[in-house]
Design a protein around this motif. Sequence first.
Motif, PDB file in Angstrom:
ATOM      1  N   LEU A   1      32.940  44.284  13.336  1.00 24.96           N
ATOM      2  CA  LEU A   1      32.244  44.207  14.632  1.00 24.96           C
ATOM      3  C   LEU A   1      33.131  44.803  15.730  1.00 24.96           C
ATOM      4  CD1 LEU A   1      29.689  43.155  16.113  1.00 24.96           C
ATOM      5  CD2 LEU A   1      30.937  41.038  16.543  1.00 24.96           C
TER       6      LEU A   1
ATOM      7  N   CYS B   1      35.122  35.101  20.417  1.00 32.95           N
ATOM      8  CA  CYS B   1      35.915  34.738  19.241  1.00 32.95           C
ATOM      9  C   CYS B   1      35.700  35.728  18.093  1.00 32.95           C
ATOM     10  CB  CYS B   1      35.552  33.340  18.750  1.00 32.95           C
ATOM     11  SG  CYS B   1      35.680  32.070  20.001  1.00 32.95           S
ATOM     12  N   GLN B   2      34.525  36.345  18.026  1.00 37.19           N
ATOM     13  CA  GLN B   2      34.254  37.304  16.948  1.00 37.19           C
ATOM     14  C   GLN B   2      35.200  38.509  17.020  1.00 37.19           C
ATOM     15  OE1 GLN B   2      29.996  37.387  18.269  1.00 37.19           O
ATOM     16  NE2 GLN B   2      29.616  37.617  16.085  1.00 37.19           N
TER      17      GLN B   2
ATOM     18  N   TYR C   1      36.421  35.637  13.127  1.00 40.61           N
ATOM     19  CA  TYR C   1      36.820  36.994  13.534  1.00 40.61           C
ATOM     20  C   TYR C   1      36.098  38.009  12.652  1.00 40.61           C
ATOM     21  CZ  TYR C   1      39.893  41.061  14.074  1.00 40.61           C
ATOM     22  OH  TYR C   1      40.379  42.315  14.305  1.00 40.61           O
ATOM     23  N   ASP C   2      35.622  39.093  13.244  1.00 45.02           N
ATOM     24  CA  ASP C   2      34.850  40.092  12.502  1.00 45.02           C
ATOM     25  C   ASP C   2      35.401  41.489  12.829  1.00 45.02           C
ATOM     26  OD1 ASP C   2      33.005  41.866  11.496  1.00 45.02           O
ATOM     27  OD2 ASP C   2      31.272  40.637  12.008  1.00 45.02           O
TER      28      ASP C   2
ATOM     29  N   ARG D   1      38.045  27.875  18.395  1.00 47.04           N
ATOM     30  CA  ARG D   1      37.281  28.999  17.836  1.00 47.04           C
ATOM     31  C   ARG D   1      35.818  28.608  17.600  1.00 47.04           C
ATOM     32  NH1 ARG D   1      37.791  33.872  15.770  1.00 47.04           N
ATOM     33  NH2 ARG D   1      40.061  34.006  15.854  1.00 47.04           N
TER      34      ARG D   1
ATOM     35  N   ALA E   1      33.465  31.137  16.486  1.00 48.11           N
ATOM     36  CA  ALA E   1      32.869  32.056  15.501  1.00 48.11           C
ATOM     37  C   ALA E   1      34.014  32.747  14.773  1.00 48.11           C
ATOM     38  CB  ALA E   1      31.989  33.081  16.214  1.00 48.11           C
TER      39      ALA E   1
ATOM     40  N   PHE F   1      26.478  36.501  20.921  1.00 50.29           N
ATOM     41  CA  PHE F   1      27.818  37.084  20.986  1.00 50.29           C
ATOM     42  C   PHE F   1      28.817  36.006  21.376  1.00 50.29           C
ATOM     43  CE2 PHE F   1      31.300  38.592  23.622  1.00 50.29           C
ATOM     44  CZ  PHE F   1      31.893  39.511  22.779  1.00 50.29           C
ATOM     45  N   GLU F   2      29.948  35.970  20.686  1.00 54.70           N
ATOM     46  CA  GLU F   2      31.062  35.090  21.061  1.00 54.70           C
ATOM     47  C   GLU F   2      32.327  35.938  21.107  1.00 54.70           C
ATOM     48  OE1 GLU F   2      31.226  32.048  21.976  1.00 54.70           O
ATOM     49  OE2 GLU F   2      29.419  31.047  21.240  1.00 54.70           O
TER      50      GLU F   2
END
Length: 228
Positions: free
Chosen positions: A220, A201-202, A216-217, A212, A214, A198-199
């Motif tokens: 998620l 940044c996601q 952006y999701d 950054r 990871a 987990f980051e």
Amino acid sequence: MEIFDNIPFRLDIDTLFSRVHIGKESEDAKDIQDLLEIVSPVASPKAIYKVCYIQSKDYDTVKVGGVTFSNRVLRVNLDKVERVFPYIATCGRELDETISPSDDFIRQFWLDTIKGMALETGVKYLKDYLKRKYALGGTSSMAPGAGGQDLWPIEQQKQLFSLFGNVEDLIGVKLTDSFLMIPNKSVSGISFPTKIRFESCQLCARRICAGRRAPYDKNLVESYYKEG
Ligand code: SF4
């Protein structure tokens, strides 16, 4: 609780020159060497951590080591976790005292870069230690304030610090009224075991960020707010 108050720090001079964009043969190189002579003898990264167990969970709260944190993302990330490792790491306040606050901008920048490298050493030392001592596989961490107010409000630094008692006395890190840490090159958070990395940044939509780690999701993000 364990305290590391004098983590070994050997600064890699090539990395420093590269980060401050200075050639080894340049005029500034000598000034950096002079600064290093002041800084090196006192540099002392520090870290503190404790082992805590999850005591209770609600939709968006989780009680850890007697302290309740209110945050849906943290709560979901700790869904299948029993044991966590709250921590604080710092470059050490000795470095803040090596040059005057009124010193010129460029020396402030060099010192800030050195402080960042000291902090990286402290964080790595702590992570390696935890992995070894507790036979941890994959771990991730969350920090109040990382990724913006929506993710985990910075105000909950107060609860995180309260797990340790007087952090300023223990490792020299002070929390300001706006919940920032002094020295500025300090980090805090809760580390937890996880098979899926987990980051923050996601979940952080900031468009431009040099740090950054990871992408952006959006899906998620939405998945965290489903009932469960
Ligand atoms: S993208 Fe940048 S601002 Fe957002 S959580 Fe990651 S490092 Fe922090």
